[in-house]
Enzyme design. Structure first.
Site, mmCIF file in Angstrom:
data_model
loop_
_atom_site.group_PDB
_atom_site.id
_atom_site.type_symbol
_atom_site.label_atom_id
_atom_site.label_comp_id
_atom_site.label_asym_id
_atom_site.label_seq_id
_atom_site.Cartn_x
_atom_site.Cartn_y
_atom_site.Cartn_z
ATOM 1 N N HIS A 113 0.847 -1.193 0.000
ATOM 2 C CA HIS A 113 0.000 0.000 0.000
ATOM 3 C C HIS A 113 0.880 1.239 0.000
ATOM 4 O O HIS A 113 2.116 1.151 0.110
ATOM 5 C CB HIS A 113 -0.981 -0.013 1.169
ATOM 6 C CG HIS A 113 -0.362 0.032 2.527
ATOM 7 N ND1 HIS A 113 0.408 -0.984 3.043
ATOM 8 C CD2 HIS A 113 -0.405 0.991 3.496
ATOM 9 C CE1 HIS A 113 0.800 -0.673 4.265
ATOM 10 N NE2 HIS A 113 0.328 0.522 4.558
ATOM 11 N N HIS B 273 1.167 3.970 1.991
ATOM 12 C CA HIS B 273 1.603 4.727 3.155
ATOM 13 C C HIS B 273 3.126 4.869 3.131
ATOM 14 O O HIS B 273 3.838 3.963 2.700
ATOM 15 C CB HIS B 273 1.149 4.053 4.445
ATOM 16 C CG HIS B 273 -0.271 4.366 4.815
ATOM 17 N ND1 HIS B 273 -1.059 3.528 5.576
ATOM 18 C CD2 HIS B 273 -1.056 5.453 4.517
ATOM 19 C CE1 HIS B 273 -2.262 4.073 5.738
ATOM 20 N NE2 HIS B 273 -2.283 5.224 5.104
ATOM 21 N N ASP C 9 5.595 4.720 5.169
ATOM 22 C CA ASP C 9 6.527 3.782 5.793
ATOM 23 C C ASP C 9 6.693 2.501 4.992
ATOM 24 O O ASP C 9 7.471 1.626 5.367
ATOM 25 C CB ASP C 9 6.101 3.461 7.230
ATOM 26 C CG ASP C 9 4.698 2.881 7.340
ATOM 27 O OD1 ASP C 9 3.814 3.342 6.611
ATOM 28 O OD2 ASP C 9 4.497 1.970 8.172
ATOM 29 N N HIS C 10 5.988 2.425 3.851
ATOM 30 C CA HIS C 10 6.117 1.262 2.976
ATOM 31 C C HIS C 10 6.679 1.609 1.593
ATOM 32 O O HIS C 10 6.997 0.695 0.831
ATOM 33 C CB HIS C 10 4.765 0.568 2.810
ATOM 34 C CG HIS C 10 4.256 -0.033 4.093
ATOM 35 N ND1 HIS C 10 4.283 -1.377 4.359
ATOM 36 C CD2 HIS C 10 3.721 0.549 5.190
ATOM 37 C CE1 HIS C 10 3.778 -1.609 5.567
ATOM 38 N NE2 HIS C 10 3.433 -0.437 6.093
ATOM 39 N N HIS D 31 -7.709 -1.953 5.421
ATOM 40 C CA HIS D 31 -6.847 -0.891 5.942
ATOM 41 C C HIS D 31 -7.498 0.446 5.584
ATOM 42 O O HIS D 31 -8.503 0.495 4.880
ATOM 43 C CB HIS D 31 -5.446 -1.031 5.340
ATOM 44 C CG HIS D 31 -4.380 -0.283 6.096
ATOM 45 N ND1 HIS D 31 -4.292 -0.302 7.474
ATOM 46 C CD2 HIS D 31 -3.354 0.495 5.668
ATOM 47 C CE1 HIS D 31 -3.256 0.436 7.839
ATOM 48 N NE2 HIS D 31 -2.675 0.936 6.767
ATOM 49 N N ASP E 66 -0.580 -3.956 5.805
ATOM 50 C CA ASP E 66 -1.282 -3.537 7.015
ATOM 51 C C ASP E 66 -2.765 -3.870 6.879
ATOM 52 O O ASP E 66 -3.377 -3.642 5.830
ATOM 53 C CB ASP E 66 -1.122 -2.030 7.227
ATOM 54 C CG ASP E 66 0.325 -1.638 7.510
ATOM 55 O OD1 ASP E 66 1.193 -2.534 7.544
ATOM 56 O OD2 ASP E 66 0.574 -0.436 7.697
ATOM 57 N N HIS F 189 5.825 -5.566 11.688
ATOM 58 C CA HIS F 189 5.173 -4.251 11.807
ATOM 59 C C HIS F 189 4.864 -3.969 13.280
ATOM 60 O O HIS F 189 3.747 -3.606 13.647
ATOM 61 C CB HIS F 189 3.907 -4.207 10.945
ATOM 62 C CG HIS F 189 3.495 -2.814 10.545
ATOM 63 N ND1 HIS F 189 2.597 -2.076 11.262
ATOM 64 C CD2 HIS F 189 3.866 -2.032 9.509
ATOM 65 C CE1 HIS F 189 2.395 -0.902 10.691
ATOM 66 N NE2 HIS F 189 3.173 -0.846 9.610
#
Length: 307
Positions: free
Chosen positions: A63, A65, A67-68, A140, A211, A269
């Site tokens: 996805h 976001h 942090d990915h 998510h 996530d 995570h």
């Protein structure tokens, strides 16, 4: 086949855990590495490992976001300087193509290798004669995918001694029989491969989820997996908090593994609210439901043996 954790934290980098990036090492199978997510500083993490960026063949983004994905443009750029000249394919949700294009074009980055970006939907997103990869949407705050990597069954071990007894000498014929081809010898006799191969080797299944809250698609993707990598941002008892932030607890991850009939679960995570002293407790919580549970750490490697 090995899973190598490059980053295992949640949300933002922490001293003990960088943000998400997971390498599936397929060096024996296809001389390649597949990457799942590329959080900030993924290429820095790789510097501390034996992983060669030029070996990275595919990148699967769960996805969008930060942090990915914030480490993705830097990794793609550096790969050119590190001897990478073979094609890389990036798979991810709608928007990943624009993210990569804008990042590389505004920084005037030139790649010395072909780059293909595929915006995915649910279903089989890749398949060849060795592997298939299935993607399904999870639960998510934004579209987040889980990936099911299925290795196709392999022919059994070649029974070389038995072939020699049958009058077949080592050479190209051995390879053809190993590949399942029937061979006609000079005397007219036919060598049927199934008589000279051991039992078929069952392919392995690895499920890596983005996530998510507890959901049915997670169970479907993890069905009978040899290894399930599932987020566990929060500890048991924090189900309300996990739901509010579209994440899972240790118990919920373990319930997915149990319902799916997995062989092994690895939690990842992990929120920075839990320090090193808490990690064993997180594992023990999951083990209450699914005994064969481990917890990821940056630079931890898990081998997935042949069945």
């Amino acid at each position: 086949m090995d899973i190598f954790f490059l980053g295992t934290g949640a949300g933002m980098p922490a001293k003990l855990r960088n943000v998400t990036a997971i390498a599936l090492k397929l060096l024996e199978e296809r001389g390649a590495v597949w990457l799942f997510d590329a959080g900030e500083a993924t290429q820095h993490q790789i510097l501390h490992t034996s992983i060669k960026p030029r070996r990275i063949e595919k990148i699967f983004i769960t996805h969008l976001h930060g942090d990915h994905i914030y480490g993705l443009p830097g990794l793609l750029s550096s790969r050119s300087f590190q001897g990478g000249d073979t094609e890389v394919t990036v798979y991810g949700p709608k928007g990943i193509k624009e993210f990569i294009h804008v990042s590389l074009s505004l920084s005037q980055t030139y790649l010395k290798y072909p780059l293909s970006v595929i915006e995915i939907s649910e279903g089989i997103i890749f398949e060849d004669d060795q592997f298939s990869v299935e993607a399904r949407l999870l639960d998510h705050g934004i579209p987040s995918y889980g990936y099911r990597v299925v290795e196709k069954d392999r022919p059994g071990t070649l029974l070389a001694d038995k072939l020699i007894e049958a009058g077949v000498q080592p050479g190209p014929i051995f390879k053809k029989i190993k590949n399942g081809e029937a061979i006609t010898l000079d005397d007219g006799s036919i060598i049927e491969p199934h008589h000279f191969l051991g039992p078929e080797q069952k392919g392995r299944i690895v499920t890596i989820l983005g996530d998510t809250r507890f959901c049915e698609n997670a169970i479907l993707l993890a069905k009978n997996a040899d290894l399930l990598v599932h987020e566990a941002t929060f500890s048991k008892g924090e189900e309300k908090l996990a739901s509010d932030y579209f994440h899972s607890t240790t118990h919920q991850a373990a319930e997915i593994a149990r319902e799916a009939g997995c062989k092994q679960l690895c939690l990842t995570h992990i929120s920075s609210r839990y320090d090193r002293n808490d990690w064993k407790e997180l594992v023990d919580e999951a083990k209450e439901i699914f005994p064969n549970t481990d917890i990821s750490e940056d630079f931890k490697e898990i081998n997935i043996p042949l069945n």
